[in-house]
Scaffold this active site. Structure first.
Site, PDB file in Angstrom:
ATOM      1  N   TYR A 145     -14.371  62.178 -41.022  1.00  0.00           N
ATOM      2  CA  TYR A 145     -14.101  63.510 -41.597  1.00  0.00           C
ATOM      3  C   TYR A 145     -14.453  64.525 -40.529  1.00  0.00           C
ATOM      4  CZ  TYR A 145     -14.234  67.652 -44.532  1.00  0.00           C
ATOM      5  OH  TYR A 145     -14.005  68.909 -45.069  1.00  0.00           O
ATOM      6  N   ASP A 248     -17.116  64.751 -32.447  1.00  0.00           N
ATOM      7  CA  ASP A 248     -17.508  65.605 -33.559  1.00  0.00           C
ATOM      8  C   ASP A 248     -18.936  65.196 -33.938  1.00  0.00           C
ATOM      9  OD1 ASP A 248     -18.018  66.862 -35.888  1.00  0.00           O
ATOM     10  OD2 ASP A 248     -16.130  66.322 -36.874  1.00  0.00           O
ATOM     11  N   LYS A 276     -24.407  71.737 -39.137  1.00  0.00           N
ATOM     12  CA  LYS A 276     -25.450  71.129 -39.984  1.00  0.00           C
ATOM     13  C   LYS A 276     -26.855  71.242 -39.403  1.00  0.00           C
ATOM     14  CE  LYS A 276     -22.020  68.449 -42.317  1.00  0.00           C
ATOM     15  NZ  LYS A 276     -21.789  68.169 -43.673  1.00  0.00           N
TER      16      LYS A 276
HETATM   17  C1  LIG Z   1     -18.471  65.062 -38.949  1.00  0.00           C
HETATM   18  C2  LIG Z   1     -18.108  66.336 -39.628  1.00  0.00           C
HETATM   19  N1  LIG Z   1     -17.318  67.208 -38.991  1.00  0.00           N
HETATM   20  C3  LIG Z   1     -16.977  68.399 -39.537  1.00  0.00           C
HETATM   21  C4  LIG Z   1     -17.411  68.732 -40.801  1.00  0.00           C
HETATM   22  C5  LIG Z   1     -17.038  70.049 -41.390  1.00  0.00           C
HETATM   23  O1  LIG Z   1     -18.145  70.883 -41.408  1.00  0.00           O
HETATM   24  P1  LIG Z   1     -18.230  72.104 -42.457  1.00  0.00           P
HETATM   25  O2  LIG Z   1     -18.311  71.487 -43.815  1.00  0.00           O
HETATM   26  O3  LIG Z   1     -19.440  72.848 -42.037  1.00  0.00           O
HETATM   27  O4  LIG Z   1     -16.982  72.895 -42.273  1.00  0.00           O
HETATM   28  C6  LIG Z   1     -18.230  67.847 -41.505  1.00  0.00           C
HETATM   29  C7  LIG Z   1     -18.705  68.160 -42.867  1.00  0.00           C
HETATM   30  O5  LIG Z   1     -19.188  67.348 -43.586  1.00  0.00           O
HETATM   31  C8  LIG Z   1     -18.581  66.614 -40.911  1.00  0.00           C
HETATM   32  O6  LIG Z   1     -19.345  65.708 -41.538  1.00  0.00           O
END
Ligand SMILES: Cc1ncc(COP(=O)(O)O)c(C=O)c1O
Length: 446
Positions: A145, A248, A276
């Site tokens: 994700y 990511d 996060k």
């Molecule tokens: C690995 C990863 N990338 C991107 C995101 C997206 O972040 P946000 O929810 O702050 O937009 C998340 C959210 O859970 C994530 O786990």
């Protein structure tokens, strides 16, 4: 699941649902059993009826230092009282301080852009990779994700029927996570399986690929670890085939090490996103990477300049929280990461012992503070493996039984659990005692 709701809980659910679709501000917050939390402190949450829970959800992982961590809360209060505001013109001292801290302490980051959410950071990473390479296509991981925007929100919470049988080398049909996404995505986004290098080559032979984006450890389907040599293989393929490698690290960054999983693996991506844990619960995200790429943001040729904009980018509250979080992590790293690793190890061993004692087929996967149990013989290597072998029904049943006992693992199958610096060895022991009870109860219902 039919639960008897207290009048308070029923009240908040009904009022919110009357005005907000589903009653929640992010659709994955609709949970069964329904709960409404009113307070978080350290490793604990309290619901609207005053019941206390030991929290392993951490709001999908930001609270690495625990809820309302006092030094971070103080930094926020201080900045609010300092006269700092959102100015929206010119540089700020705070954003410079944060950027310097990150660039000096994270090997993968030579320059950095500040944003609010992980989704913004990954969207900018994709845009930037297209500007740099002049190519349009990109590769994503099934079971990864990377944010809620059209091109990346795909192939993660699907069923096996939607994904289809395993193919390698090859790619999978794009399965957007919701309706209304642009049709273009279907032509430009190529989902492959994690830990499968041949499929990267396969896709790159067919399409001009600007970037491959992946979590270095897939932490949105539990904890799916890279096989030995996989991340190194991605690095080599990016260099050979001319696409940018984007890690990511929105979930893994700062949680597994100050420099995230990139630091642990020694594999340097071209671009990297954080969110996060970087601000311990405040809305801040980063896009960083090699200077030559990040500087496209100010490229002399406007046609090569991807747009970075955002009213709230670099907001003093979030930036102050991130600075204090990072300062704390840097000051305590020698003690903090090993302590959390020890808690994680104890949790992992305890879970393994309990499942074995109850003759439940299970595997535990973990990276530092992030752990997951899988109800299948081996921890999965990719999304297919998980969909084919995991017992999703019992997974949710176990989480629900634990919620009854005051242990909050979000009741969504395969969701990774997070230990924080606020958890103690006693918390882990208490959790394991409750897991023992919950396993006995769930597996007695045949
Ligand atoms: C690995 C990863 N990338 C991107 C995101 C997206 O972040 P946000 O929810 O702050 O937009 C998340 C959210 O859970 C994530 O786990």
């Amino acid at each position: 699941m039919t639960a008897t709701l207290s009048p308070r809980l029923a009240g908040v659910l009904a009022r919110n649902a009357a005005y907000i679709p589903g009653g929640v501000s992010s659709i994955n917050r609709i949970i069964d059993p329904p709960l409404a939390f009113v307070k978080g402190e350290g490793a604990y949450l309290w619901d609207i009826d005053g019941k206390r829970y030991l929290d392993y959800h951490a709001a999908f992982a930001p609270h690495f230092l625990g809820h309302n961590f006092a030094p971070v809360t103080e930094a926020v209060i201080e900045v609010l009282q300092s006269g700092a505001s959102l100015f929206g013109a010119g540089p700020t001292l705070l954003e410079g301080r944060l950027a310097e801290l990150v660039c000096k302490n994270v090997a993968a980051v030579e320059k950095v852009c500040l944003q609010n959410t992980g989704s913004e950071a990954t969207a900018l990473a994709i845009r930037l990779s297209r500007a740099v390479t002049g190519k349009q296509h990109f590769i994503v991981m099934q079971g990864g994700y990377n944010g809620n925007h059209d091109e990346l929100a795909c192939n993660v919470f699907n069923s096996l029927a939607e994904i289809g049988p395993r193919v390698s080398p090859g790619e999978y049909p794009l399965r957007p996570l919701g309706a209304g996404t642009t049709i273009e995505a279907a032509h430009l986004v190529h989902p492959i399986n994690f830990n499968d290098l041949e499929s990267v080559r396969y896709v790159c032979r067919r399409y001009p690929v600007a970037a491959l984006i992946t979590e270095p450890v897939l932490q949105n389907i539990g904890v799916v670890r890279p096989r030995a040599g996989y991340l190194e293989g991605l690095r080599a393929l990016a260099d050979e085939l001319g696409f940018l490698l984007i890690f990511d690290e929105v979930k893994t960054g700062f949680r597994h090490a100050i420099g995230g999983y990139s630091e642990i693996s020694g594999v340097k991506p071209d671009l990297v996103t954080y969110g996060k844990a970087v601000a311990n619960g405040y809305p801040l995200a980063l896009l960083g990477g090699k200077r030559e790429y990040i500087d496209y943001i100010i490229h002399a040729d406007p046609a090569k300049r991807p747009l970075l904009s955002g009213t709230y980018n670099g907001h003093p509250v979030a930036v102050a929280a991130a600075i204090r979080t990072l300062e704390y992590l840097l000051a305590h790293r020698a003690e903090l990461y090993p302590r959390i690793e020890a808690l994680g190890r104890r949790m992992e061993e305890g879970l393994r012992e309990i499942f074995a004692a109850h003759r439940v087929t299970a595997a535990i996967a973990r990276q530092g503070s992030a752990f997951a149990y899988y109800l299948m013989p081996e921890a999965p290597v990719d999304f297919h493996d998980l969909l084919e072998h995991h017992d999703f029904e019992r997974d949710v049943a176990l989480r629900r039984a634990l919620i009854e006992l005051g242990i909050f693992m979000v009741p969504i199958a395969t969701k990774q659990c997070s230990i924080s610096a606020a958890h103690t060895a006693e918390d882990v022991s208490a959790t394991l005692a409750h897991v023992e009870r919950a396993v006995a109860s769930v597996w007695s219902r045949r």
